[in-house]
Motif scaffolding. Structure first.
Motif, PDB file in Angstrom:
ATOM      1  N   GLY A  80       6.130  36.275  -6.616  1.00 29.98           N
ATOM      2  CA  GLY A  80       4.854  36.844  -7.037  1.00 29.98           C
ATOM      3  C   GLY A  80       3.932  35.627  -7.175  1.00 29.98           C
ATOM      4  N   VAL A  81       3.806  34.565  -6.588  1.00 32.83           N
ATOM      5  CA  VAL A  81       2.837  33.521  -6.580  1.00 32.83           C
ATOM      6  C   VAL A  81       1.679  33.929  -5.582  1.00 32.83           C
ATOM      7  N   ASP A  82       0.540  33.887  -6.194  1.00 36.53           N
ATOM      8  CA  ASP A  82      -0.774  34.439  -5.434  1.00 36.53           C
ATOM      9  C   ASP A  82      -1.447  32.929  -4.602  1.00 36.53           C
ATOM     10  N   LEU A  83      -1.079  31.698  -5.380  1.00 32.70           N
ATOM     11  CA  LEU A  83      -1.839  30.612  -4.890  1.00 32.70           C
ATOM     12  C   LEU A  83      -0.996  29.411  -5.133  1.00 32.70           C
ATOM     13  N   VAL A  84      -0.774  28.534  -4.259  1.00 30.30           N
ATOM     14  CA  VAL A  84      -0.124  27.257  -4.355  1.00 30.30           C
ATOM     15  C   VAL A  84      -1.149  26.041  -4.352  1.00 30.30           C
ATOM     16  N   ILE A  85      -0.974  25.293  -5.343  1.00 30.53           N
ATOM     17  CA  ILE A  85      -1.710  24.017  -5.533  1.00 30.53           C
ATOM     18  C   ILE A  85      -0.720  22.904  -5.208  1.00 30.53           C
ATOM     19  N   ASN A  86      -1.029  21.883  -4.342  1.00 28.88           N
ATOM     20  CA  ASN A  86      -0.022  21.030  -3.816  1.00 28.88           C
ATOM     21  C   ASN A  86      -0.727  19.703  -3.786  1.00 28.88           C
ATOM     22  N   GLY A  87       0.078  18.735  -4.216  1.00 30.52           N
ATOM     23  CA  GLY A  87      -0.452  17.409  -4.138  1.00 30.52           C
ATOM     24  C   GLY A  87      -0.487  16.385  -2.703  1.00 30.52           C
ATOM     25  N   ARG A  88      -0.546  16.989  -1.888  1.00 31.25           N
ATOM     26  CA  ARG A  88      -0.730  16.518  -0.419  1.00 31.25           C
ATOM     27  C   ARG A  88      -1.622  15.247  -0.659  1.00 31.25           C
ATOM     28  N   ASN A  89      -1.384  14.296   0.062  1.00 32.27           N
ATOM     29  CA  ASN A  89      -2.322  13.064  -0.003  1.00 32.27           C
ATOM     30  C   ASN A  89      -2.635  12.283   1.131  1.00 32.27           C
ATOM     31  N   GLY A  90      -2.098  12.760   2.470  1.00 31.88           N
ATOM     32  CA  GLY A  90      -2.316  12.184   3.783  1.00 31.88           C
ATOM     33  C   GLY A  90      -1.759  11.110   3.926  1.00 31.88           C
ATOM     34  N   ASP A  91      -0.486  10.953   3.379  1.00 41.67           N
ATOM     35  CA  ASP A  91       0.421   9.834   3.417  1.00 41.67           C
ATOM     36  C   ASP A  91       1.549  10.353   4.458  1.00 41.67           C
ATOM     37  N   SER A  92       1.540   9.719   5.481  1.00 42.46           N
ATOM     38  CA  SER A  92       2.709  10.320   6.712  1.00 42.46           C
ATOM     39  C   SER A  92       4.002   9.838   6.204  1.00 42.46           C
ATOM     40  N   ASN A  93       4.293   9.019   5.253  1.00 40.61           N
ATOM     41  CA  ASN A  93       5.549   8.461   4.860  1.00 40.61           C
ATOM     42  C   ASN A  93       6.468   9.550   4.165  1.00 40.61           C
ATOM     43  N   HIS A  94       5.431  10.561   3.446  1.00 43.76           N
ATOM     44  CA  HIS A  94       6.175  11.511   2.509  1.00 43.76           C
ATOM     45  C   HIS A  94       5.642  13.020   2.761  1.00 43.76           C
ATOM     46  N   THR A 107     -10.046  28.084   3.186  1.00 43.30           N
ATOM     47  CA  THR A 107      -9.057  28.787   3.107  1.00 43.30           C
ATOM     48  C   THR A 107      -9.172  30.356   2.366  1.00 43.30           C
ATOM     49  N   LYS A 108      -8.391  31.006   2.972  1.00 43.62           N
ATOM     50  CA  LYS A 108      -8.562  32.652   2.605  1.00 43.62           C
ATOM     51  C   LYS A 108      -7.856  32.795   1.118  1.00 43.62           C
ATOM     52  N   LEU A 109      -8.520  33.148   0.117  1.00 40.72           N
ATOM     53  CA  LEU A 109      -7.797  33.149  -1.063  1.00 40.72           C
ATOM     54  C   LEU A 109      -7.665  34.654  -1.503  1.00 40.72           C
ATOM     55  N   PRO A 110      -6.926  34.654  -2.427  1.00 45.18           N
ATOM     56  CA  PRO A 110      -6.416  36.272  -2.763  1.00 45.18           C
ATOM     57  C   PRO A 110      -7.663  36.620  -3.927  1.00 45.18           C
ATOM     58  N   ALA A 111      -7.886  37.964  -3.834  1.00 41.27           N
ATOM     59  CA  ALA A 111      -8.864  38.489  -4.524  1.00 41.27           C
ATOM     60  C   ALA A 111      -8.737  38.270  -6.284  1.00 41.27           C
ATOM     61  N   GLN A 112      -7.446  38.253  -6.523  1.00 41.04           N
ATOM     62  CA  GLN A 112      -6.680  38.070  -7.833  1.00 41.04           C
ATOM     63  C   GLN A 112      -5.761  37.089  -7.879  1.00 41.04           C
ATOM     64  N   ILE A 113      -6.057  36.005  -8.815  1.00 45.54           N
ATOM     65  CA  ILE A 113      -5.037  34.932  -8.986  1.00 45.54           C
ATOM     66  C   ILE A 113      -4.366  35.170 -10.323  1.00 45.54           C
ATOM     67  N   ASN A 114      -3.228  35.410 -10.358  1.00 41.74           N
ATOM     68  CA  ASN A 114      -2.495  35.739 -11.505  1.00 41.74           C
ATOM     69  C   ASN A 114      -1.262  34.747 -11.891  1.00 41.74           C
ATOM     70  N   ARG A 115      -0.809  34.254 -10.589  1.00 40.77           N
ATOM     71  CA  ARG A 115      -0.020  33.104 -10.714  1.00 40.77           C
ATOM     72  C   ARG A 115      -0.139  31.866  -9.705  1.00 40.77           C
ATOM     73  N   ILE A 116      -0.194  30.864 -10.246  1.00 43.51           N
ATOM     74  CA  ILE A 116      -0.198  29.663  -9.364  1.00 43.51           C
ATOM     75  C   ILE A 116       1.158  28.821  -9.465  1.00 43.51           C
ATOM     76  N   LEU A 117       1.543  28.312  -8.220  1.00 44.96           N
ATOM     77  CA  LEU A 117       2.684  27.242  -8.216  1.00 44.96           C
ATOM     78  C   LEU A 117       2.178  25.910  -7.873  1.00 44.96           C
ATOM     79  N   LEU A 118       2.260  25.072  -8.832  1.00 47.34           N
ATOM     80  CA  LEU A 118       1.741  23.725  -8.516  1.00 47.34           C
ATOM     81  C   LEU A 118       3.170  22.743  -8.024  1.00 47.34           C
ATOM     82  N   TYR A 119       3.000  22.222  -6.890  1.00 44.23           N
ATOM     83  CA  TYR A 119       4.098  21.119  -6.565  1.00 44.23           C
ATOM     84  C   TYR A 119       3.477  19.781  -5.972  1.00 44.23           C
ATOM     85  N   ASN A 120       3.876  18.719  -6.792  1.00 44.64           N
ATOM     86  CA  ASN A 120       3.411  17.600  -6.331  1.00 44.64           C
ATOM     87  C   ASN A 120       4.509  16.614  -6.469  1.00 44.64           C
TER      88      ASN A 120
END
Lengths: 338, 85
Positions: free
Chosen positions: A241-255, A310-323
């Motif tokens: 049911g996740v509409d959008l993911v917010i991630n902590g990507r930081n450009g570090d190739s090591n991780h 980035t193509k985003l959903p019309a409605q955002i009801n659930r966000i998953l944050l991964y960092n």
């Protein structure tokens, strides 16, 4: 909620103000005028992160409309580095004699909490968590448990500052990119290290939603050095049911491989990164949470922050944050619209 | 004595980061704590450190400290009394 960050987040200009970016490999905070928040006689003694932390907490309480807070719970990886550095420098300079008390007092991690409690006249539970990349997450976990035990609300936050000295020390151990990298193009420079950041972020958490609530935290997991299989299984568990993911990507190739594993599990769900906005630091996850909650309530994305289209959903009801913080401390938080 | 008091006021402003205060704003005999400059207990510790760093005078007895830090005048008199004749 309130945030002082390298972007124009404090004065509510996030949808109109331009994206702030730099090629100095350090995203520094845009600081507000502190005088409307802190009496001049107190302000004169405070160093930067103390002013940032206290002001953000006070603005957060104003925004929440809750009045005096209950428990105050914060997380910080390093506390006041300016005070710590000054205190250590003076120990050497004055041969361990004639030391000023102020830098010592303020170098302790819980001084921001103490200042908040003093200014708001709050004598409730007061705790600061110092656990590197899990500092804010442990504050959040403690707050959730306090709410479950009956607290009506908590003032929960994180604060971090970067100094020239600390930036240099971290650069020696490979935390930052070795060539000037424009933060707005952070993800297209896959090389070891990231860009440094800082910020103060506070949330007023309540056990039940209020008319002023931004979002609800419905799931929360912390994972220490997870295996690929463990991380994949957890993300799989929460992707429903996740509409959008917010991630902590930081450009570090090591991780980067952790985020690539997440991409595989979360295929088909739009993703937005946030570290090009705030930089990398121990408690950057708090900024990610602030952004996620803002998007849920406003149902808008500050388009100037994400020029990639980035193509985003019309409605955002659930966000998953991964960092995660340098591959060690990983957090997964699910937020829902209230 | 006048020169010492002027210097002392500048040092107090710098040590305590009294941003909107100028040396001429500080009355020689006005109390430093409570009224007057409105300093507090942490400031008193900072002023003890100032005496030690700038004038190499260590105040051992806190009761003595209270009298010394009453005003710029009392601080200057104390510093002068400790200086070699």
């Amino acid at each position: 909620m309130a945030a002082i960050s390298p972007q124009h987040t404090f004065d509510g200009e996030m949808f109109s103000a331009p994206l702030v970016h730099t090629d100095s490999n350090l995203l520094s905070c845009i600081e507000p005028d502190y005088k409307p928040f802190i009496p001049g006689n107190s302000l004169r003694r405070m160093t930067r992160v103390l002013k940032m932390g206290l002001t953000t907490a006070l603005k957060c309480m104003q925004d929440s409309g809750l009045g005096t807070p209950g428990p105050i719970v914060t997380g910080t990886g390093k506390g006041s580095l300016q005070d710590t550095e000054k205190f250590i420098r003076e120990i050497e300079q004055y041969k361990e004699t004639a030391l000023n008390p102020t830098p010592f007092i303020q170098s302790t991690y819980n001084s921001v909490n103490g200042l908040i409690a003093l200014q708001l006249k709050c004598t409730d539970y007061n705790n600061t968590f110092v656990h590197r990349g899990f500092s804010f997450e442990n504050a959040l976990l403690d707050s959730i448990m306090l709410l479950a035990e009956g607290a009506a609300n908590t003032l929960t936050g994180a604060f971090e500052e970067m100094t020239a000295e600390h930036f240099y020390i971290k650069s020696r151990i490979g935390f930052w990119k070795t060539t000037p990298t424009d933060s707005s193009a952070l993800y297209s420079h896959s090389s070891p290290g990231s860009v440094a950041g800082e910020g103060a972020t506070f949330f007023a958490l309540t056990a039940t939603p209020t008319p002023k609530s931004y979002a609800a935290i419905t799931s929360f997991r912390m994972l220490y050095k997870p295996t690929a299989a463990k991380l994949t299984a957890i993300l799989q568990q929460y992707r429903e049911g996740v509409d959008l993911v917010i991630n902590g990507r930081n450009g570090d190739s090591n991780h980067e491989h952790y985020y690539q594993a997440a991409d595989t599990v979360l295929t088909g769900i739009p993703q937005l990164p946030f570290k090009h906005l705030c930089g990398e630091y121990d408690t950057a996850g708090a900024f990610g949470l602030w952004m996620a909650a803002h998007l849920l309530r406003s149902q808008q994305i500050p388009t100037q922050w994400f020029p990639s289209g980035t193509k985003l959903p019309a409605q955002i009801n659930r966000i998953l944050l991964y960092n995660h913080f340098y591959g060690e401390q990983h957090s997964v938080i699910v937020l829902e619209k209230t | 004595m006048e020169e010492l008091k002027k210097k002392l006021k500048e040092q107090i402003i710098e040590a305590l980061n009294l941003q909107d205060t100028k040396p001429e704003d500080i009355d020689d005999n006005a109390p430093l704590f409570g009224e007057g400059l409105g300093l507090d207990s942490i400031d008193s510790l900072e002023l003890m450190v100032l005496l030690e760093r700038q004038y190499h005078i260590k105040v051992e007895d806190p009761r003595e400290g209270r009298k010394i830090l009453q005003s710029v005048q009392s601080m200057a008199e104390f510093i002068q009394s400790k200086q070699p004749a």
